[in-house]
Design a protein around this motif. Structure first.
Motif, PDB file in Angstrom:
ATOM      1  N   ARG A 136      42.327 -41.151 -89.849  1.00  0.00           N
ATOM      2  CA  ARG A 136      42.144 -40.699 -88.462  1.00  0.00           C
ATOM      3  C   ARG A 136      40.799 -41.164 -87.906  1.00  0.00           C
ATOM      4  NH1 ARG A 136      45.990 -36.988 -86.366  1.00  0.00           N
ATOM      5  NH2 ARG A 136      44.746 -37.399 -84.527  1.00  0.00           N
ATOM      6  N   LEU A 137      39.773 -41.132 -88.744  1.00  0.00           N
ATOM      7  CA  LEU A 137      38.462 -41.621 -88.311  1.00  0.00           C
ATOM      8  C   LEU A 137      38.505 -43.113 -87.997  1.00  0.00           C
ATOM      9  CD1 LEU A 137      36.132 -39.637 -90.719  1.00  0.00           C
ATOM     10  CD2 LEU A 137      36.376 -39.315 -88.236  1.00  0.00           C
ATOM     11  N   ASP A 138      39.256 -43.868 -88.798  1.00  0.00           N
ATOM     12  CA  ASP A 138      39.428 -45.296 -88.516  1.00  0.00           C
ATOM     13  C   ASP A 138      40.109 -45.499 -87.166  1.00  0.00           C
ATOM     14  OD1 ASP A 138      38.232 -45.996 -90.915  1.00  0.00           O
ATOM     15  OD2 ASP A 138      40.141 -46.289 -91.962  1.00  0.00           O
ATOM     16  N   GLN A 139      41.114 -44.679 -86.879  1.00  0.00           N
ATOM     17  CA  GLN A 139      41.793 -44.771 -85.582  1.00  0.00           C
ATOM     18  C   GLN A 139      40.823 -44.424 -84.456  1.00  0.00           C
ATOM     19  OE1 GLN A 139      45.091 -42.107 -86.184  1.00  0.00           O
ATOM     20  NE2 GLN A 139      46.503 -43.789 -86.600  1.00  0.00           N
ATOM     21  N   GLY A 167      38.635 -47.189 -83.405  1.00  0.00           N
ATOM     22  CA  GLY A 167      39.306 -48.122 -82.505  1.00  0.00           C
ATOM     23  C   GLY A 167      39.285 -47.643 -81.072  1.00  0.00           C
ATOM     24  N   VAL A 168      39.499 -46.365 -80.872  1.00  0.00           N
ATOM     25  CA  VAL A 168      39.452 -45.798 -79.515  1.00  0.00           C
ATOM     26  C   VAL A 168      38.039 -45.953 -78.952  1.00  0.00           C
ATOM     27  CG1 VAL A 168      39.629 -43.663 -78.179  1.00  0.00           C
ATOM     28  CG2 VAL A 168      41.343 -44.189 -79.926  1.00  0.00           C
ATOM     29  N   VAL A 169      37.046 -45.618 -79.755  1.00  0.00           N
ATOM     30  CA  VAL A 169      35.653 -45.747 -79.316  1.00  0.00           C
ATOM     31  C   VAL A 169      35.333 -47.201 -78.968  1.00  0.00           C
ATOM     32  CG1 VAL A 169      33.241 -45.544 -80.067  1.00  0.00           C
ATOM     33  CG2 VAL A 169      34.851 -43.691 -80.532  1.00  0.00           C
ATOM     34  N   VAL A 198      38.684 -52.075 -86.314  1.00  0.00           N
ATOM     35  CA  VAL A 198      37.519 -52.619 -85.635  1.00  0.00           C
ATOM     36  C   VAL A 198      36.919 -53.783 -86.416  1.00  0.00           C
ATOM     37  CG1 VAL A 198      35.203 -52.090 -84.770  1.00  0.00           C
ATOM     38  CG2 VAL A 198      37.047 -50.444 -84.466  1.00  0.00           C
ATOM     39  N   GLY A 199      36.916 -53.716 -87.734  1.00  0.00           N
ATOM     40  CA  GLY A 199      36.422 -54.822 -88.543  1.00  0.00           C
ATOM     41  C   GLY A 199      37.191 -56.105 -88.301  1.00  0.00           C
TER      42      GLY A 199
END
Length: 108
Positions: free
Chosen positions: A25-28, A31-33, A100-101
């Motif tokens: 969820r943090l990875d998702q 992406g939003v950020v 993001v990476g």
């Protein structure tokens, strides 16, 4: 947020799967950020509101304001440009399908 932090510091077992879900969820969220930051950066650069005497570039202005350092500011702007130029990629990053990476690789 507190629950996510508690999971990060808890022991093994069933909590391992919960930690994995929280990390996902943090990875998702990253992406939003990134997509929101990208839109704001592109708009800010276009506005010319960042221009000041002695500031040679938008990346330098970004670095001075947010203090990520020149390299990180260049990376943010490069990613923002890629998101603006590639709407399908922006949608995939926002949805968490593309991390993001990977966006940085696409941006280069």
């Amino acid at each position: 947020m507190a629950r996510a932090l508690a999971l990060a510091h808890s022991g093994a077992g069933d909590l391992g799967a919960q930690r994995a879900r929280v990390l996902g969820r943090l990875d998702q969220l990253a992406g939003v950020v990134a997509t929101v930051r990208g839109r704001l950066l592109v708009d800010e650069r276009a506005s010319d509101g960042w221009r000041r005497p002695g500031v040679p570039s938008f990346e330098a202005a970004r670095s001075a304001v947010s203090r990520p350092g020149p390299g990180a500011a260049r990376q943010e702007v490069r990613q923002a440009e890629a998101l603006a130029a590639l709407p399908a990629v922006a949608q995939a990053v926002d949805a968490g399908v593309v991390r993001v990476g990977h966006l940085d690789v696409i941006a280069r």
